[in-house]
Design an enzyme around this catalytic site. Structure first.
Site, PDB file in Angstrom:
ATOM      1  N   GLY A 125       6.850  -6.288  -0.179  1.00 43.59           N
ATOM      2  CA  GLY A 125       6.175  -6.249   1.120  1.00 43.59           C
ATOM      3  C   GLY A 125       7.145  -6.655   2.215  1.00 43.59           C
ATOM      4  N   GLU A 132      11.049  -7.954  -3.156  1.00 43.68           N
ATOM      5  CA  GLU A 132      11.492  -6.637  -2.669  1.00 43.68           C
ATOM      6  C   GLU A 132      10.945  -6.524  -1.250  1.00 43.68           C
ATOM      7  OE1 GLU A 132      13.435  -4.675  -4.282  1.00 43.68           O
ATOM      8  OE2 GLU A 132      13.244  -5.271  -6.370  1.00 43.68           O
ATOM      9  N   LEU A 133      11.830  -6.677  -0.257  1.00 39.68           N
ATOM     10  CA  LEU A 133      11.333  -6.846   1.113  1.00 39.68           C
ATOM     11  C   LEU A 133      11.684  -5.645   2.000  1.00 39.68           C
ATOM     12  CD1 LEU A 133      12.207 -10.647   1.274  1.00 39.68           C
ATOM     13  CD2 LEU A 133      10.068  -9.580   0.560  1.00 39.68           C
ATOM     14  N   ALA A 176      -2.913  -4.337  -2.642  1.00 40.36           N
ATOM     15  CA  ALA A 176      -2.986  -4.287  -1.177  1.00 40.36           C
ATOM     16  C   ALA A 176      -4.396  -3.847  -0.790  1.00 40.36           C
ATOM     17  CB  ALA A 176      -1.962  -3.296  -0.637  1.00 40.36           C
ATOM     18  N   GLU A 226      12.734  -2.708  11.462  1.00 45.53           N
ATOM     19  CA  GLU A 226      12.318  -1.683  10.517  1.00 45.53           C
ATOM     20  C   GLU A 226      11.239  -0.835  11.192  1.00 45.53           C
ATOM     21  OE1 GLU A 226      10.200  -3.183   7.097  1.00 45.53           O
ATOM     22  OE2 GLU A 226      11.036  -1.586   5.866  1.00 45.53           O
ATOM     23  N   TRP A 228       0.804  -1.225   0.000  1.00 48.45           N
ATOM     24  CA  TRP A 228       0.000   0.000   0.000  1.00 48.45           C
ATOM     25  C   TRP A 228       0.829   1.262   0.000  1.00 48.45           C
ATOM     26  CZ3 TRP A 228       1.837   2.273   4.313  1.00 48.45           C
ATOM     27  CH2 TRP A 228       2.278   1.434   5.344  1.00 48.45           C
ATOM     28  N   LYS A 259      -2.310  -8.831  -7.439  1.00 48.78           N
ATOM     29  CA  LYS A 259      -3.075  -8.778  -6.185  1.00 48.78           C
ATOM     30  C   LYS A 259      -2.709  -7.472  -5.489  1.00 48.78           C
ATOM     31  CE  LYS A 259      -2.518  -9.630  -2.086  1.00 48.78           C
ATOM     32  NZ  LYS A 259      -3.271  -8.482  -1.505  1.00 48.78           N
ATOM     33  N   CYS A 261      10.315   1.489   2.441  1.00 46.70           N
ATOM     34  CA  CYS A 261      11.326   0.465   2.721  1.00 46.70           C
ATOM     35  C   CYS A 261      12.735   1.035   2.663  1.00 46.70           C
ATOM     36  CB  CYS A 261      11.188  -0.671   1.724  1.00 46.70           C
ATOM     37  SG  CYS A 261      11.135  -0.062   0.038  1.00 46.70           S
TER      38      CYS A 261
HETATM   39  P1  NAD Z   1       2.831  -6.952   3.913  1.00 45.05           P
HETATM   40  O1  NAD Z   1       3.893  -7.929   3.638  1.00 45.05           O
HETATM   41  O2  NAD Z   1       1.939  -7.192   5.049  1.00 45.05           O
HETATM   42  O3  NAD Z   1       1.871  -6.784   2.640  1.00 45.05           O
HETATM   43  C1  NAD Z   1       2.351  -6.633   1.324  1.00 45.05           C
HETATM   44  C2  NAD Z   1       1.392  -7.299   0.374  1.00 45.05           C
HETATM   45  O4  NAD Z   1       1.353  -8.690   0.677  1.00 45.05           O
HETATM   46  C3  NAD Z   1      -0.051  -6.802   0.480  1.00 45.05           C
HETATM   47  O5  NAD Z   1      -0.637  -6.871  -0.798  1.00 45.05           O
HETATM   48  C4  NAD Z   1      -0.691  -7.837   1.404  1.00 45.05           C
HETATM   49  O6  NAD Z   1      -2.080  -7.941   1.214  1.00 45.05           O
HETATM   50  C5  NAD Z   1       0.000  -9.094   0.933  1.00 45.05           C
HETATM   51  N1  NAD Z   1       0.045 -10.181   1.902  1.00 45.05           N
HETATM   52  C6  NAD Z   1      -0.024 -10.117   3.261  1.00 45.05           C
HETATM   53  N2  NAD Z   1       0.059 -11.348   3.779  1.00 45.05           N
HETATM   54  C7  NAD Z   1       0.180 -12.217   2.739  1.00 45.05           C
HETATM   55  C8  NAD Z   1       0.319 -13.631   2.634  1.00 45.05           C
HETATM   56  N3  NAD Z   1       0.361 -14.425   3.706  1.00 45.05           N
HETATM   57  N4  NAD Z   1       0.455 -14.165   1.393  1.00 45.05           N
HETATM   58  C9  NAD Z   1       0.441 -13.381   0.304  1.00 45.05           C
HETATM   59  N5  NAD Z   1       0.297 -12.045   0.333  1.00 45.05           N
HETATM   60  C10 NAD Z   1       0.173 -11.474   1.543  1.00 45.05           C
HETATM   61  O7  NAD Z   1       3.586  -5.566   4.012  1.00 45.05           O
HETATM   62  P2  NAD Z   1       2.951  -4.151   4.140  1.00 45.05           P
HETATM   63  O8  NAD Z   1       2.690  -3.888   5.563  1.00 45.05           O
HETATM   64  O9  NAD Z   1       1.808  -3.979   3.203  1.00 45.05           O
HETATM   65  O10 NAD Z   1       4.157  -3.256   3.575  1.00 45.05           O
HETATM   66  C11 NAD Z   1       5.194  -2.914   4.380  1.00 45.05           C
HETATM   67  C12 NAD Z   1       6.415  -3.755   4.099  1.00 45.05           C
HETATM   68  O11 NAD Z   1       6.732  -3.777   2.716  1.00 45.05           O
HETATM   69  C13 NAD Z   1       7.621  -3.175   4.783  1.00 45.05           C
HETATM   70  O12 NAD Z   1       8.351  -4.204   5.394  1.00 45.05           O
HETATM   71  C14 NAD Z   1       8.405  -2.565   3.653  1.00 45.05           C
HETATM   72  O13 NAD Z   1       9.763  -2.426   3.883  1.00 45.05           O
HETATM   73  C15 NAD Z   1       8.103  -3.461   2.520  1.00 45.05           C
HETATM   74  N6  NAD Z   1       8.310  -2.746   1.246  1.00 45.05           N
HETATM   75  C16 NAD Z   1       9.391  -3.068   0.500  1.00 45.05           C
HETATM   76  C17 NAD Z   1       9.653  -2.401  -0.686  1.00 45.05           C
HETATM   77  C18 NAD Z   1      10.848  -2.749  -1.523  1.00 45.05           C
HETATM   78  O14 NAD Z   1      10.873  -2.415  -2.698  1.00 45.05           O
HETATM   79  N7  NAD Z   1      11.833  -3.439  -1.012  1.00 45.05           N
HETATM   80  C19 NAD Z   1       8.787  -1.400  -1.120  1.00 45.05           C
HETATM   81  C20 NAD Z   1       7.673  -1.087  -0.333  1.00 45.05           C
HETATM   82  C21 NAD Z   1       7.441  -1.788   0.861  1.00 45.05           C
END
Ligand code: NAD
Length: 496
Positions: A241, A263-264, A189, A394, A163, A187, A297
């Site tokens: 994520g 990309e975590l 957010a 983080e 998101w 998929k 991130c």
């Molecule tokens: P999140 O991992 O909870 O969610 C990310 C996406 O994954 C969303 O679409 C969510 O609905 C989905 N998701 C959640 N649980 C899932 C599951 N069990 N199986 C499949 N999909 C699932 O993360 P967030 O809170 O939305 O975003 C924050 C995180 O994302 C932070 O850790 C941030 O650093 C990271 N991020 C990384 C980058 C990058 O490019 N490295 C960019 C943006 C955000």
């Protein structure tokens, strides 16, 4: 602000139609249930959006699988023409998309507009690469044969986006995948599905063939993606994520040896050395830390400052922090919007309490703001004790932490003391010092005298717990292509 109206599958948001269904096999589709998307600045409902199920995700994958061969065979010039048409449409709809981003993510309009420009640039970057994909031709090392290499699309892909950058993430992933000739199921957010819907609508209106692009929203991410990951027809997952979810997806990918890019999370050190331009360092630290209310991130997670300039830097940084205007992203002059949700805001409240309990020195901020929106004051702590778990996580919040070190070597050691390896920053006026430090930092990206780095021409991504693979740059499209080698016998006797 919002009224749900006919025709089915669209809502009127700020007097413009937005698709609220799932996009499967070339058509917007309603679901049995909906969920509410909230404006984090007010807590008000923006729209009710279709809540997709694993069965609907399977329909989306069926469509992507069905369209794969046709899309792979579209000639590069024709594929590039579609991209250019979509790019023009995207620019025409700029204001609508920018406002939607601010409405559902809370970020200030200027930030949404900046994200829009970067997203459009990424999409264009991939469009320009389509006609330039090439293979190679070489002599076999010891035989009368030739080594011919070409590339083919990996196949149908699942793209999972977060998101915090709702447009950039879908444009960057879908741009690369589609340019490579892969079909996709996106998929979104749960917090920001509408920006993704407007992007997919652009692709559909530009004429991307039926089934090539599919979009599902859901409140059940885990079950929905598990369904797709268990299907051997899915050939790639590209995820942005948290590291925890990335790790789960990698475990699922093992079942069918599904290709994966991740990309975590990040724990970005922002290193300010004693000879740095302190005004520049403080100003860039503000952008790097507080952009998107700290929910990035690549944000400066730990500001590491050499002792001799710590006071002078901190004074500047705190003064700039206190001048930041927090508010609704639609208000002119707002520099920091809300946190994405009440749940995340409460997490930030706990985080700040944790630092206070650990005897970190609160220099400014520290409170959630009253009202319906999820606002939090920009906060700065000076941390004395690094041996605390909070210092290795983080933050993902408008909370800055400043650490003081003695030598340059200690700055590097502290910077590398993390399981993450996404973005790091170093500030110094001495180029050779900058290079020496940058080479020792265990991170995928290093900003030298810069707090912002994303660019379509650059390979964005991290090492260690921050991920696998890169987005952007010359190589990114190859993340969605498999090399194929043809060994061809050559009858050299014909020339004898
Ligand atoms: P999140 O991992 O909870 O969610 C990310 C996406 O994954 C969303 O679409 C969510 O609905 C989905 N998701 C959640 N649980 C899932 C599951 N069990 N199986 C499949 N999909 C699932 O993360 P967030 O809170 O939305 O975003 C924050 C995180 O994302 C932070 O850790 C941030 O650093 C990271 N991020 C990384 C980058 C990058 O490019 N490295 C960019 C943006 C955000």
């Amino acid at each position: 602000m919002t009224t749900l109206t006919a025709p089915p599958g669209t809502a009127s948001v700020r007097d413009r139609d937005v698709p609220v269904g799932l996009f499967i096999d070339g058509a917007w589709r309603q679901a049995a249930r909906t969920f509410a998307v909230l404006n984090p600045a007010t807590g008000a409902v923006v729209a009710e959006v279709a809540d997709g199920t694993p069965a609907e995700a399977r329909d989306a994958l069926d469509a992507a699988v069905g369209a794969q061969k046709g899309w792979r065979d579209v000639l590069p010039r024709d594929r590039a023409d579609l991209f250019h048409r979509a790019h023009r449409l995207l620019l025409e709809r700029r204001q609508h998309i920018v406002e939607m981003m601010t409405l559902e993510s809370g970020k200030p309009l200027a930030e949404s507009d900046g994200e829009f420009q970067l997203s459009a640039d990424f999409f264009l970057w991939y469009a320009e690469q389509i006609a330039h994909l090439h293979g190679s031709y070489a002599h076999g090392s010891r035989g009368a044969y030739r080594v011919v290499t070409t590339h083919q699309p990996v196949g149908p892909c699942l793209l999972i986006t977060p998101w915090n950058f709702p447009l950039l993430m879908i444009a960057r992933k879908a741009g690369a995948a589609l340019a490579a000739g892969c079909t996709v199921v996106v998929k979104s957010a749960q917090e920001t599905p509408l920006t993704c819907a407007l992007f997919v609508e652009v692709l559909a209106d530009a004429g991307f063939p039926t089934g090539v692009v599919n979009l599902v929203h859901t409140t059940g991410s885990s079950a929905l993606s598990a369904e797709l990951m268990a299907d051997p027809r899915l050939r790639k997952v590209s995820f942005t994520g948290s590291t925890g979810v990335g790790s789960t997806l990698l475990t699922q990918a093992a079942a069918h040896i599904t290709n994966a890019s991740m990309e975590l999370g990040g724990d970005g050190p922002f290193v300010v050395l004693e000879d740095a331009d302190l005004d520049l360092a403080a100003e860039q630290a503000i952008v790097c830390k507080f952009r998107n209310a700290g929910q990035a991130c690549v944000a400066a997670n730990r500001i590491i400052v050499q002792e001799s300039i710590a006071e002078a830097f901190t004074e500047r940084f705190v003064a700039l922090t206190e001048a930041l205007r927090v508010g609704d992203g639609f208000d002119p002059g707002t520099e920091i919007g809300p946190i994405i949700s009440a749940k995340q805001r409460d997490r930030v409240v706990d985080l700040v309490a944790g630092f206070a309990d650990a005897d970190a020195e609160l220099l400014t901020g520290g409170r959630a703001l009253p009202g319906e929106g999820y606002f939090f004051e920009p906060t700065v702590f000076k941390v004395h004790d690094r041996d605390n778990d909070l210092c290795r996580q983080e933050l993902f919040a408008p909370v800055a932490t400043i650490y003081t070190v003695g030598s340059t070597a200690e700055a590097v050691e502290v910077a590398n003391d993390t399981s993450y390896g996404l973005a790091a920053y170093v500030f110094t006026k001495d180029l050779s010092r900058a290079l020496a430090v940058a080479e020792q930092l265990d991170f995928g990206m290093v900003g030298v005298n810069r707090g912002i780095m994303a660019d379509p021409a650059a390979p964005f991504g991290g090492i260690k717990a921050s991920g696998l693979g890169r987005e952007g740059g010359h190589g990114a499209i190859y993340e969605f292509l498999e090399p194929k080698y043809l060994a061809i016998t050559v009858d050299e006797d014909v020339l004898a």
